[in-house]
Design a protein around this motif. Structure first.
Motif, PDB file in Angstrom:
ATOM      1  N   SER A  58       4.171  -4.519  33.590  1.00  0.00           N
ATOM      2  CA  SER A  58       4.270  -5.568  34.594  1.00  0.00           C
ATOM      3  C   SER A  58       3.070  -5.579  35.519  1.00  0.00           C
ATOM      4  O   SER A  58       2.864  -6.556  36.252  1.00  0.00           O
ATOM      5  CB  SER A  58       5.576  -5.460  35.391  1.00  0.00           C
ATOM      6  OG  SER A  58       5.716  -4.198  35.985  1.00  0.00           O
TER       7      SER A  58
ATOM      8  N   GLY B  38       0.512  -7.406  33.129  1.00  0.00           N
ATOM      9  CA  GLY B  38       0.777  -8.845  33.170  1.00  0.00           C
ATOM     10  C   GLY B  38       1.507  -9.370  31.958  1.00  0.00           C
ATOM     11  O   GLY B  38       1.465 -10.574  31.677  1.00  0.00           O
TER      12      GLY B  38
ATOM     13  N   ALA C  22       3.255 -12.981  31.653  1.00  0.00           N
ATOM     14  CA  ALA C  22       2.495 -14.043  32.313  1.00  0.00           C
ATOM     15  C   ALA C  22       1.826 -14.925  31.266  1.00  0.00           C
ATOM     16  O   ALA C  22       1.518 -14.479  30.159  1.00  0.00           O
ATOM     17  CB  ALA C  22       1.443 -13.442  33.240  1.00  0.00           C
TER      18      ALA C  22
ATOM     19  N   SER D 239      -1.200 -12.797  36.306  1.00  0.00           N
ATOM     20  CA  SER D 239      -0.628 -11.482  36.544  1.00  0.00           C
ATOM     21  C   SER D 239      -0.548 -11.236  38.045  1.00  0.00           C
ATOM     22  O   SER D 239      -1.260 -11.884  38.831  1.00  0.00           O
ATOM     23  CB  SER D 239      -1.487 -10.404  35.890  1.00  0.00           C
ATOM     24  OG  SER D 239      -2.757 -10.327  36.529  1.00  0.00           O
TER      25      SER D 239
ATOM     26  N   ASN E 207      -7.239  -4.437  37.730  1.00  0.00           N
ATOM     27  CA  ASN E 207      -5.994  -4.260  36.982  1.00  0.00           C
ATOM     28  C   ASN E 207      -6.124  -3.076  36.032  1.00  0.00           C
ATOM     29  O   ASN E 207      -6.906  -3.110  35.083  1.00  0.00           O
ATOM     30  CB  ASN E 207      -5.666  -5.536  36.199  1.00  0.00           C
ATOM     31  CG  ASN E 207      -4.257  -5.517  35.627  1.00  0.00           C
ATOM     32  OD1 ASN E 207      -3.714  -4.464  35.308  1.00  0.00           O
ATOM     33  ND2 ASN E 207      -3.665  -6.694  35.492  1.00  0.00           N
TER      34      ASN E 207
ATOM     35  N   TYR F 205       5.703 -13.291  39.133  1.00  0.00           N
ATOM     36  CA  TYR F 205       4.471 -12.578  39.474  1.00  0.00           C
ATOM     37  C   TYR F 205       3.822 -13.162  40.730  1.00  0.00           C
ATOM     38  O   TYR F 205       3.256 -12.426  41.551  1.00  0.00           O
ATOM     39  CB  TYR F 205       3.491 -12.629  38.309  1.00  0.00           C
ATOM     40  CG  TYR F 205       3.826 -11.676  37.178  1.00  0.00           C
ATOM     41  CD1 TYR F 205       4.083 -10.327  37.430  1.00  0.00           C
ATOM     42  CD2 TYR F 205       3.864 -12.111  35.855  1.00  0.00           C
ATOM     43  CE1 TYR F 205       4.379  -9.450  36.398  1.00  0.00           C
ATOM     44  CE2 TYR F 205       4.155 -11.233  34.815  1.00  0.00           C
ATOM     45  CZ  TYR F 205       4.416  -9.905  35.092  1.00  0.00           C
ATOM     46  OH  TYR F 205       4.707  -9.031  34.069  1.00  0.00           O
TER      47      TYR F 205
END
Length: 244
Positions: free
Chosen positions: A52, A55, A58, A64, A86, A218
């Protein structure tokens, strides 16, 4: 009385914080973030976690939560240079993430890491005691490197709800946060609240796999994370970005 752990952590901070509009008597939970905001310096955040954070669910990487968080913080901080890196990899549990802690988090030299954890551990049979000990030890390592920490608890979803013991990992993230004075983004509570308040239906909240969030979830998570970060950085005077 201020906890000993907090006093020890304060010793790691720059001596000049009191000159930057930061009231040290209030002991902001995210002092390194507070310093960057106070002087208008670039703010680097590592989003560390599993699917999660990566992402999954998404419609694109731009949707994300880390990507949306970067956009939201830049708006809230009036164009300040904010980057959110990320470092989410799907399917990982605590030991998987610790193997790459130095490379993916500490080596990046951020001011803040948001660590999303505890989702895959009950699914993969990690013991609760090991999860707690490993997580606490990693938080100490991150802080010793001069990086602030925010924890993000597991999501609410039917698959996790049906996994025996999953709620104990959510509660463990909360208790670790309380014990180590680390802010915790209570994602499960947030998700229930979004549905209850009519911001999203349960169907809109989840992707087709029923496990991960879709774009709308998100986006709301990024907003909540941005608000949490700024609150935990304390009351500081931000510096206006200078137009080129």
């Amino acid at each position: 009385m201020v906890p000993t752990a907090v006093l020890a952590y304060a010793d790691l901070l720059p001596d000049s914080l009191d000159l930057l509009g930061i009231d040290l008597s209030e002991s902001p939970d995210l002092p390194h973030v507070a310093r960057q905001i106070a002087i208008g310096a670039p703010l680097k955040i590592v989003a560390f976690g599993s699917s999660s954070t990566e992402g999954i669910g998404a419609s694109s990487p731009a949707n994300s939560y880390p990507s949306r968080l970067q956009v939201d913080l830049r708006k809230k901080l009036r164009g300040m240079d904010v980057s959110v890196i990320n470092r989410g990899i799907g399917g990982e549990h605590v030991d998987d993430m610790l193997k790459r802690l130095d490379r993916d988090v500490i080596a990046a030299e951020p001011q803040l890491v948001i660590w999303q954890t505890g989702s895959n551990d009950p699914l993969r049979g990690v013991s609760l005691d090991h999860f707690r000990d490993a997580t606490a030890a990693a938080i100490r390592r991150i802080r010793e490197a001069g990086i602030d920490v925010v924890l993000m608890e597991p999501q609410w979803c039917p698959k996790l709800d049906s996994t025996p013991g999953s709620s104990r990992f959510r509660d463990a993230v909360r208790s670790i946060g309380a014990e180590l004075d680390v802010p915790v983004i209570r994602r499960a509570d947030l998700m229930h609240g979004w549905v209850r308040e009519g911001k999203l239906t349960a169907k809109q909240l989840f992707a087709s796999d029923g496990l991960h969030m879709a774009d709308g979830g998100y986006a709301l998570l990024a907003q909540a994370a941005a608000d949490s970060i700024l609150t935990d950085a304390g009351s500081v005077h931000t510096v206006e970005a200078v137009a080129e």
